[in-house]
Enzyme design. Sequence first.
Site, PDB file in Angstrom:
ATOM      1  N   GLU A 214       0.838  -1.195   0.000  1.00  0.00           N
ATOM      2  CA  GLU A 214       0.000   0.000   0.000  1.00  0.00           C
ATOM      3  C   GLU A 214       0.877   1.251   0.000  1.00  0.00           C
ATOM      4  O   GLU A 214       1.921   1.275   0.652  1.00  0.00           O
ATOM      5  CB  GLU A 214      -0.904  -0.012   1.239  1.00  0.00           C
ATOM      6  CG  GLU A 214      -1.744  -1.282   1.351  1.00  0.00           C
ATOM      7  CD  GLU A 214      -2.376  -1.492   2.715  1.00  0.00           C
ATOM      8  OE1 GLU A 214      -2.690  -0.468   3.373  1.00  0.00           O
ATOM      9  OE2 GLU A 214      -2.553  -2.652   3.128  1.00  0.00           O
ATOM     10  N   GLU A 325      -9.750   5.819   2.633  1.00  0.00           N
ATOM     11  CA  GLU A 325     -10.139   5.014   3.792  1.00  0.00           C
ATOM     12  C   GLU A 325     -10.101   5.900   5.035  1.00  0.00           C
ATOM     13  O   GLU A 325      -9.218   6.742   5.174  1.00  0.00           O
ATOM     14  CB  GLU A 325      -9.159   3.847   3.969  1.00  0.00           C
ATOM     15  CG  GLU A 325      -9.388   3.007   5.216  1.00  0.00           C
ATOM     16  CD  GLU A 325      -8.303   1.960   5.426  1.00  0.00           C
ATOM     17  OE1 GLU A 325      -8.179   1.469   6.560  1.00  0.00           O
ATOM     18  OE2 GLU A 325      -7.569   1.644   4.461  1.00  0.00           O
TER      19      GLU A 325
END
Length: 410
Positions: A214, A325
């Site tokens: 990520e 997120e």
Amino acid sequence: MKMFCWIVLYLFMAPPCHAARLSFSRHMREVHNHLNRLNKPPVKTIKSPDGDLIDCVHISHQPAFDHPLLKNHTIQMRPNYHPEGLYDENQVSKLKSDEGSKPLTQLWHLSGRCPEGTIPIRRTKKEDVLRASSVKNYGKKKNTAIPQPKSADPDLINQSGHQHAIAYVEGGQYYGAKATMNVWTPKIQQPNEFSLSQIWILGGSFSSDLNSIEAGWQVSPDLYGDSNTRLFTYWTGDSYQATGCYNLLCSGFVQINNEIAMGASIYPISGYRGSQYDISILVWKDPNEGNWWMQFGNGNVLGYWPASLFSYLTDSASMIEWGGEVVNSEADGQHTTTQMGSGHFPDEGFGKASYFRNIQIVDGSNNLKVPKDIATFTEQSNCYDVQTGKNDDWGNYFYYGGPGRNPNCA
């Protein structure tokens, strides 16, 4: 009589106090030892305007080589191949910035640079580790936080406390991904919440063996002690259980670049109805060595995650996700007001909403390609939403984000 009472009180109180002192002392010793492991001796230290200390550490002394699998690792100083052809440092494509966006850098650059042969590492402070629930958990995600578009169970979503607004592709073999995203400073309601925007490179199942790489930007008061927008990376080889961490807070990622510091503040930041600043991130797999490389901007090859860290990603990824997120802790029994992206819904468009543009994947021939069948996912579109589009300038793009709690998002 009074003296007798004090003696009795002392006898009853002393053992717990003594035990607490021992426990505190042991904990502080553990914190101190952990800081010694993380903070390698620097060649030079740079004080950033935001208070960060950036240590310029010799490239061979970086945290990566504390990993058991990397003890005798030979640093790969450059990738063999780049998704735009054979890798040549003098020919790395320099993409022109759009007129509507401007280039940006990191805040610590205003105070100096690290010399050749070193890498910049944000120094971990005692208070950083003390904010974590334990020394062992410092720098790690608290629980699984990967959006699962097809198997999303509302009950599971609420329990995990993570919410997303993403675009994704799945069902193929992916060898990397790229995107350009504008950078904001979303407001965070609780210190233990965060807001981020990133690319996910995923392999394996979502249970106990997920492999994930990520990279993106985040605001995380718990991790960094402030509300600055920071470049970050994360990896795990076992669904966030024992392996992986943010940035260089554990051994794993091998950095070769002396310009960019993982976890350092990004500067400047986009403004609502103002100038837009964005970053480009490319992650791809070297076909020869199998390592996963990361590039920041147009030419800053940062380093790589060695193939030996993973199981599924030693071959290819099975899913790519792009988007935002947040953590929704529902601290007051209501949905959090933590913002995603700019804090505005996607329908507000350029200059107001957050975007990802020029979304691409890397195929089996190591070429950047436009992904097919892009889908979107969000748990609660009244809180955070996502809208895709396509044009000649931005290729495949999407706007995403939102304010969190509002009249339609309780």
